[in-house]
Design an enzyme around this catalytic site. Structure first.
Site, PDB file in Angstrom:
ATOM      1  N   SER A   1      10.367  53.708  58.062  1.00 48.62           N
ATOM      2  CA  SER A   1       9.631  52.181  58.072  1.00 48.62           C
ATOM      3  C   SER A   1       8.200  52.171  57.863  1.00 48.62           C
ATOM      4  O   SER A   1       7.797  51.217  57.155  1.00 48.62           O
ATOM      5  CB  SER A   1      10.253  51.752  59.346  1.00 48.62           C
ATOM      6  OG  SER A   1      11.245  51.893  59.770  1.00 48.62           O
TER       7      SER A   1
ATOM      8  N   HIS B   1      11.357  39.195  53.703  1.00 43.28           N
ATOM      9  CA  HIS B   1      10.810  40.324  53.619  1.00 43.28           C
ATOM     10  C   HIS B   1      12.113  41.247  54.411  1.00 43.28           C
ATOM     11  O   HIS B   1      12.352  42.266  54.124  1.00 43.28           O
ATOM     12  CB  HIS B   1       9.920  40.183  54.671  1.00 43.28           C
ATOM     13  CG  HIS B   1       9.543  41.720  55.113  1.00 43.28           C
ATOM     14  ND1 HIS B   1       8.902  42.921  54.295  1.00 43.28           N
ATOM     15  CD2 HIS B   1       9.778  42.386  56.588  1.00 43.28           C
ATOM     16  CE1 HIS B   1       9.023  43.864  55.130  1.00 43.28           C
ATOM     17  NE2 HIS B   1       9.385  43.454  56.395  1.00 43.28           N
ATOM     18  N   SER B   2      12.856  40.633  55.269  1.00 39.59           N
ATOM     19  CA  SER B   2      14.016  41.322  56.053  1.00 39.59           C
ATOM     20  C   SER B   2      14.653  40.135  56.719  1.00 39.59           C
ATOM     21  O   SER B   2      14.520  38.903  56.625  1.00 39.59           O
ATOM     22  CB  SER B   2      13.755  42.477  56.586  1.00 39.59           C
ATOM     23  OG  SER B   2      12.949  41.713  58.022  1.00 39.59           O
TER      24      SER B   2
END
Lengths: 393, 360
Positions: free
Chosen positions: A156, A285-286
């Site tokens: 990440s 983004h997610s």
């Protein structure tokens, strides 16, 4: 004797180099927005087989993203990250590489894995963190990795992979391999120190590495105007002594040609190359993000439809007679079925065993970990109801 | 003071008197006390280890700031000449780049020996060490690893180093599962431990006590030998109190032990050598014998690694302990210049603590 750095011409005129160029660096593209080749475009010819394969993989990626995103919304997986709008960058760059080229991804490049043969089941297994996940259930969904496909495991942390890529490229150089390293990162990642560190090292060590920046305009909610004031990322190449190019990231043929050309230079000349692929992050983004909070919904919609890289390539292959409406619906329906099946299967597979909590911290578990495992097992025996039932003891 | 202690201590050549006498017979053999060996100082011993590492594995590399001409402490002298500038090279001035690059090299199965010029400058690389190197194997499900990475850095007081040439940052790294932390006390130890670190399949941070680079001189066997990691060594036997330390601090502690002996106190002194993962068994066995523990390190006392040793031993030996565990460490300040002699855990402080612990 010259100053360190070599000969330089002196001038009595005091002038400062402007902070911005007169004109922004040109962006290389092959196809227009309607998928038709531009006049005078220089590009590497792509065979029907490769073009159709690129297209089918882009559709597969797009479909996988939609279905896994929904699976997260349904609570079946905990998290997901889509690559909507960046399918051409993913697939076309992968198609231009060889299998021996090493890939150091950020996290929005599963298409590269897909191209190399990672199956939908393997993607699903990692997202569910089940016993068949090569990562042994240790990381969040989308943190794929495959040593057999030369794709280093996603983490990440932003931009940390970039210096790794340079070290790995130096290894290829010293081992005289006919291969290069490719590393991906977003516009936001270029603000991290690791980006500067890496590109500078690559230039000095003359490492065969291709830096591909997916400039999709957003780092979560941060637009590029809050990220940097340079003319994007491409201009930084020259600042570090690295050859660079700006490419239309939504044009699969431009991506394919530029990555292939970069590869030839990186290996043949043993030097780094920087590619800035302009694109747009058409998804959030997610799954933890709702991008309508910081950008207009109609802007997102426009990029998803009018500027979709998948349909743009489709227009080109159709105009060559290589694709049809039948092929399209058959492909989408097949891929959808496979994905739903993969999810069903992955969901039922048990999780990795508890012993996998303790292995691989080191090559061999040291005494403190052996002790902790013993204590944990006793605790689990005493309170079995406190612990998830799908993790075998 | 420190000089003579280091020399005297060094020439005793580290008798392998330990609970692990037999399992360390390899270590004993490694140091081959039967024949005469040339005397080397710490930086020469390290230089020799690096020579051997580069010589025995063609896919090994040594890099960092200024390593090409020999390094600011001359630990890398002659390496670029012998092995070439493609294997021994200067990096740009960028610690996060040095470690990140090293991780990439190591991920390809190479032995990457990265030098950080002073431990005080390791912090820009902290993210790469903690989030990347330490987790590289685990997060990939063992598909990848960067075990070939060794990060070397000079650490510790040097008499005049001030804030940024004296730090002992080992505690930060001891809190990171996935890496190892190793600190040698002498030239012969450094050579064997460094070779073990370079060849160990885990990423390792190796702190070299810079005070001893020139001061510590002892006989160092010329051959290729390795000393075991995660094995502490009892370097002085005693029955009244156990002292645990590492690196340069051991010679100070040894002086205190000698003084304490004059007062009839028998001290057992242990060199931990590997701080992560550390050898609890050897320390526990010693404290079961003596009933008292004193830990000493230059790093500030609060949150220092002594706290971990103390907590673990209290857990294991509570009923055996005759006194609280003592920690004689650096003060909780940045490392000062003119106040260095007051800041450091010197012999007198240790001696006082030995006496008060024994008399508790």
């Amino acid at each position: 004797m010259d100053f360190p750095g070599g000969k330089v011409a002196f001038t009595p005129e005091m002038s400062f180099i402007s902070e911005s160029p007169e004109e922004r660096a040109h962006c290389y593209r092959v196809l227009d927005e309607d998928g038709q080749p531009l006049a005078h475009s220089s590009f590497i010819q792509v065979s029907k087989e490769v073009a159709v394969r690129m297209y089918t993989e882009m559709v597969t990626l797009q479909t996988m993203d939609n279905i896994f995103y929904e699976a997260q919304r349904q609570g079946r997986i905990s998290f997901y990250v889509t690559s909507i709008g960046e399918e051409a960058i993913n697939i076309a760059s992968a198609a231009a590489l060889r299998f021996d080229d090493l890939v150091f991804p950020q996290y929005r490049e599963p298409g590269v894995l897909l191209w190399r043969g990672f199956t939908l089941q393997e993607f699903a297994n990692q997202c569910f963190g089940n016993r068949d996940d090569y990562g042994k259930g240790r990381q969040m969904p989308i943190h794929y990795g495959s040593n057999k496909l030369n794709y280093f495991t996603v983490s990440s942390t932003i931009a940390t992979q970039i210096p790794h890529a340079v070290g790995a490229a130096y290894s290829l150089k010293m081992d005289k391999k006919d291969a290069c390293v490719v590393t991906y990162f977003g516009d936001g990642g270029t603000s991290e120190g690791d980006f500067h560190a890496a590109i500078n090292f690559a230039a000095v060590r003359e490492a065969p590495v291709i830096f591909i920046c997916r400039n999709n305009g957003w780092a979560i909610s941060t637009p590029t105007s809050d990220q940097f004031r340079s003319d994007g990322i491409v201009v930084r190449g020259q600042a570090y002594g690295v050859r660079s190019i700006r490419v239309d990231g939504n044009d699969a043929l431009a991506m394919y040609s530029s990555v292939q050309a970069a590869r030839v230079m990186a290996i043949g000349e043993q030097r780094p190359i920087l590619i800035e692929a302009l694109t747009y992050r058409a998804g959030h983004h997610s799954t933890s993000d709702d991008s309508t909070k910081y950008r207009p919904a109609n802007e997102i919609e426009w990029w998803r439809t009018a500027r979709d890289p998948v349909s743009r390539l489709r227009k080109w292959i159709e105009s060559n007679g290589w694709w049809s409406e039948e092929a399209e619906s058959e492909l989408r329906s097949n891929v959808r079925k496979q994905l739903l099946h993969a999810i069903q299967v992955a969901e039922k597979v048990e999780k990795p065993p508890i012993s996998d909590l303790f292995t691989d911290v080191y090559d061999v578990p040291p005494s403190n970990l052996r002790e902790q495992e013993m204590v944990l097992r006793e605790t689990i025996k005493r309170y079995p109801q406190e612990y998830p039932g799908d993790v075998p003891v | 003071m420190a000089t003579t202690a280091a020399r005297r201590f060094g020439r005793r050549l580290v008798p392998s008197v330990s609970r692990r006498r037999f399992s360390s017979s390899a270590a004993g053999d490694a140091l081959q006390r039967t024949q005469n060996h040339p005397s080397l100082n710490l930086c020469s011993a390290i230089n020799q280890a690096l020579h051997i590492a580069l010589d025995t594995d063609p896919r090994s590399y040594v890099f960092g700031e200024d390593v090409s001409f020999g390094g600011v402490f001359r630990c890398t002298l002659g390496l670029a000449d012998q092995f070439g500038k493609a294997r021994v090279f200067n990096t740009p001035l960028c610690e996060q780049g040095i470690v990140g690059f090293g991780i990439g090299l190591a991920a390809m199965g190479n032995r990457a020996v990265a030098e950080i010029q002073f431990a005080d400058y390791i912090f820009p690389a902290f993210d790469q060490i903690v989030n990347e190197a330490a987790k590289f194997r685990y997060r990939s499900g063992n598909q990848f690893n960067c075990g070939g990475l060794t990060i070397r850095a000079p650490y510790g007081a040097v008499g005049h180093g001030g804030h940024y040439h004296s730090q002992s940052p080992e505690a930060f790294f001891c809190h990171v599962p996935g890496i190892k932390v190793v600190i040698p006390r002498s030239p012969s130890q450094a050579k064997g431990l460094l070779l073990s670190c370079i060849r160990d399949p885990n990423p390792i941070v190796f702190f070299e006590p810079k005070w001893l680079y020139r001061l510590a001189v002892e006989e160092v066997p010329e051959h290729d030998y390795m000393l075991p990691l995660s094995e502490a060594e009892v370097i002085r036997e005693g029955v009244d109190i156990t002292l645990v330390g590492w690196g340069a601090q051991l010679s100070i502690m040894e002086e205190a032990c000698l003084d304490a002996e004059k007062d009839g106190i028998s001290c057992e002194l242990i060199d931990l050598k590997t701080l992560l993962p550390w050898d609890k068994e050897t320390v526990e066995a010693s404290v079961r014998k003596t009933g008292r523990l004193l830990i000493s390190h230059e790093a500030p006392v609060t949150g220092g690694f002594g706290a971990e040793i103390s907590a673990s031993i209290v857990e294991r030996c509570f009923l055996r302990l005759e006194a609280p565990v003592a920690r004689i460490c650096g003060l909780d300040t940045p490392f000062p210049l003119v106040f260095e002699p007051f800041y450091l855990p010197t012999k007198n402080k240790i001696l006082d603590a030995i006496k008060s612990t024994v008399n508790y």
